[in-house]
Design a protein around this motif. Structure first.
Motif, PDB file in Angstrom:
ATOM      1  N   GLU A 168       0.845  -1.197   0.000  1.00 49.27           N
ATOM      2  CA  GLU A 168       0.000   0.000   0.000  1.00 49.27           C
ATOM      3  C   GLU A 168       0.877   1.244   0.000  1.00 49.27           C
ATOM      4  OE1 GLU A 168      -4.120   0.663   2.188  1.00 49.27           O
ATOM      5  OE2 GLU A 168      -2.450   1.121   3.553  1.00 49.27           O
ATOM      6  N   VAL A 169       0.514   2.211  -0.813  1.00 52.88           N
ATOM      7  CA  VAL A 169       1.243   3.473  -0.848  1.00 52.88           C
ATOM      8  C   VAL A 169       0.306   4.597  -0.422  1.00 52.88           C
ATOM      9  CG1 VAL A 169       2.916   2.797  -2.595  1.00 52.88           C
ATOM     10  CG2 VAL A 169       0.721   3.748  -3.315  1.00 52.88           C
ATOM     11  N   GLU A 170       0.887   5.593   0.212  1.00 51.11           N
ATOM     12  CA  GLU A 170       0.135   6.791   0.596  1.00 51.11           C
ATOM     13  C   GLU A 170       0.472   7.903  -0.393  1.00 51.11           C
ATOM     14  OE1 GLU A 170      -0.636   9.841   4.380  1.00 51.11           O
ATOM     15  OE2 GLU A 170       1.017   8.387   4.432  1.00 51.11           O
ATOM     16  N   LEU A 171      -0.553   8.519  -0.946  1.00 49.09           N
ATOM     17  CA  LEU A 171      -0.388   9.529  -1.983  1.00 49.09           C
ATOM     18  C   LEU A 171      -1.073  10.816  -1.581  1.00 49.09           C
ATOM     19  CD1 LEU A 171      -1.343   7.264  -5.032  1.00 49.09           C
ATOM     20  CD2 LEU A 171       0.970   7.807  -4.274  1.00 49.09           C
ATOM     21  N   VAL A 172      -0.477  11.941  -1.999  1.00 49.92           N
ATOM     22  CA  VAL A 172      -1.161  13.235  -1.901  1.00 49.92           C
ATOM     23  C   VAL A 172      -1.167  13.859  -3.296  1.00 49.92           C
ATOM     24  CG1 VAL A 172      -0.683  13.692   0.529  1.00 49.92           C
ATOM     25  CG2 VAL A 172       0.983  14.389  -1.191  1.00 49.92           C
ATOM     26  N   TYR A 173      -2.224  14.600  -3.585  1.00 49.33           N
ATOM     27  CA  TYR A 173      -2.390  15.165  -4.917  1.00 49.33           C
ATOM     28  C   TYR A 173      -1.743  16.530  -4.994  1.00 49.33           C
ATOM     29  CZ  TYR A 173      -4.699  16.478  -9.288  1.00 49.33           C
ATOM     30  OH  TYR A 173      -4.952  16.861 -10.586  1.00 49.33           O
ATOM     31  N   ILE A 174      -1.132  16.816  -6.123  1.00 52.96           N
ATOM     32  CA  ILE A 174      -0.349  18.035  -6.278  1.00 52.96           C
ATOM     33  C   ILE A 174      -1.167  19.298  -6.037  1.00 52.96           C
ATOM     34  CG2 ILE A 174      -0.729  18.066  -8.774  1.00 52.96           C
ATOM     35  CD1 ILE A 174       2.384  19.317  -6.831  1.00 52.96           C
ATOM     36  N   ASP A 175      -2.419  19.327  -6.472  1.00 52.38           N
ATOM     37  CA  ASP A 175      -3.230  20.531  -6.255  1.00 52.38           C
ATOM     38  C   ASP A 175      -3.465  20.788  -4.777  1.00 52.38           C
ATOM     39  OD1 ASP A 175      -3.307  20.635  -8.985  1.00 52.38           O
ATOM     40  OD2 ASP A 175      -5.487  20.659  -9.172  1.00 52.38           O
ATOM     41  N   ASP A 176      -3.619  19.706  -3.985  1.00 53.73           N
ATOM     42  CA  ASP A 176      -3.769  19.870  -2.541  1.00 53.73           C
ATOM     43  C   ASP A 176      -2.481  20.397  -1.920  1.00 53.73           C
ATOM     44  OD1 ASP A 176      -6.393  18.978  -2.574  1.00 53.73           O
ATOM     45  OD2 ASP A 176      -5.870  16.907  -2.106  1.00 53.73           O
ATOM     46  N   VAL A 177      -1.341  19.924  -2.426  1.00 50.70           N
ATOM     47  CA  VAL A 177      -0.050  20.402  -1.929  1.00 50.70           C
ATOM     48  C   VAL A 177       0.101  21.893  -2.207  1.00 50.70           C
ATOM     49  CG1 VAL A 177       2.455  20.217  -2.197  1.00 50.70           C
ATOM     50  CG2 VAL A 177       1.048  18.147  -2.161  1.00 50.70           C
ATOM     51  N   VAL A 178      -0.164  22.295  -3.440  1.00 56.67           N
ATOM     52  CA  VAL A 178      -0.022  23.702  -3.822  1.00 56.67           C
ATOM     53  C   VAL A 178      -0.973  24.579  -3.010  1.00 56.67           C
ATOM     54  CG1 VAL A 178      -0.404  25.348  -5.691  1.00 56.67           C
ATOM     55  CG2 VAL A 178       0.853  23.230  -6.132  1.00 56.67           C
TER      56      VAL A 178
END
Length: 371
Positions: A168-178
């Motif tokens: 399992e990998v944990e991901l965050v979306y670039i728009d949320d980061v920005v």
């Protein structure tokens, strides 16, 4: 006008951040990357009102470069500010690997400590973001992102390697980061009480499910079936996948079924929301003259003139709805009414259709009956 410096401005996160900052009229963006000299870094750092420090090393030729690229560059930036008595807020893009005992993790932890020490000594806001795997457009494939690599390969039908499908990998979306990065710059100083910042949401997915979803995006061009996009993660992943399509392969052909009436082509199919198709009908030609028990449809003429007719299947009055492409009017097709659409103009008729279910040749729920 606020002047903002972004180091690592041409990397994955940097490009997305700069694109958002450039839309603001109150922000002037200065961009730095590895091609710029230390003199240029000093010039820009002394002008900046806020610094996004995104530059770093994560795939060097030897492990000693981790400290040089992550701690060394960070410390040089801080030394510039200290030497010129500049108290500029810094946001550092770090990694959850800063918690690990490996050369990369140690270098990220050291860079974090340098920024935190600077903030404490100068009494200035610092923001440390420990990011998990970030995905979205412009991430480099075959580098350090499984999503980028798999999107690139699968869109080109290049085999991928899955060592542990259950992992399992944990991901965050670039728009949320920005969005989070910009909120930190715009927000109150009280945010400084938090040592390590995170993104408001993340997504956990097994590698086997990630692979299956990306493969379904590729095959949808042939089946026309768009798999479920009901969650934010699925929508974000689909957008990311499309951003990796080869530039000579943005388009794909639809099958056009020709007959003496004109042609009809299916456009989009969905698992839970039916399908969309389009037709071209010659002048004087009628389509339809059938009814459905449960299936419902919508008709939308986008070019030409037509009349849509209805009649309850037991008999009774014929209802007529004139439509044309100059004033878009959607016609609902209820069950239990036989219906037709006739081209009443002198030019071809172009019509969009939506049905609430996929066509099933074994159970078509379509019964011939003239209006």
């Amino acid at each position: 006008m606020k002047t903002v410096l972004v180091t690592g401005a041409y990397g994955f996160i940097g490009r997305n951040l700069v694109a958002s900052l450039n839309r603001r009229e109150d922000i002037e963006v200065m961009k730095i990357d590895s091609k710029h000299s230390l003199q240029e870094l000093e010039e820009y750092a002394l002008k900046a009102d806020f610094i996004y420090h995104l530059a770093g090393i994560n795939r060097p030729e030897n492990s000693e470069e981790f400290m040089i690229g992550n701690l060394g560059y960070t410390q040089h930036l801080i030394n510039i500010l200290n030497a010129n008595r500049k108290k500029t807020p810094i946001l550092l893009s770090s990694s959850i690997q800063a918690e690990l005992d490996n050369p990369y993790g140690k270098s990220k932890q050291a860079a974090e400590d340098a920024v935190l020490a600077y903030g404490k000594k100068e009494d200035v806001c610092t923001f440390i973001y420990r990011l998990p795997n970030v995905f979205g457009k412009w991430s480099r494939p075959n580098y350090n992102s499984v999503v980028a690599t798999w999107c690139y390969n699968i869109s080109r039908e290049i085999p991928i390697q899955v060592n542990n499908p259950e992992a399992e990998v944990e991901l965050v979306y670039i728009d949320d980061v920005v969005e989070s990065f910009i909120a930190a710059m715009d927000g109150p100083d009280a945010l400084d009480t938090i040592v390590y910042h995170g993104i408001s949401r993340s997504f956990k997915v097994k590698l086997k499910d990630l692979e299956a979803k990306l493969v379904s995006f590729r095959t949808s061009r042939n089946t026309l079936v768009i798999s479920s996009l009901k969650s934010d993660f699925e929508r974000f992943l689909y957008s990311t996948y499309l951003s990796y399509l080869p530039e000579d392969n943005f388009g794909y052909d639809l099958e056009m079924k020709h007959d003496n009436r004109g042609w009809l082509a299916e456009f989009i199919k969905t698992e839970h929301s039916g399908q969309v198709f389009i037709s071209r009908t010659k002048p004087g030609i009628t389509r339809g003259n059938h009814w459905h028990h449960t299936k419902v449809e919508k008709f939308l003429v986008i070019e030409g003139e037509a009349v849509v007719k209805f009649r309850q299947i037991e008999g009774g009055e014929v209802l007529e709805y004139p439509v044309n492409g100059l004033s878009l009017r959607v016609i609902d097709i209820p069950p239990g009414y036989t219906h037709s659409i006739t081209n009443t103009g002198s030019t071809d008729l172009i019509t969009l259709f939506w049905a609430n279910e996929l066509f099933n040749p074994d159970k078509p729920d379509t019964y011939y009956l003239e209006v």
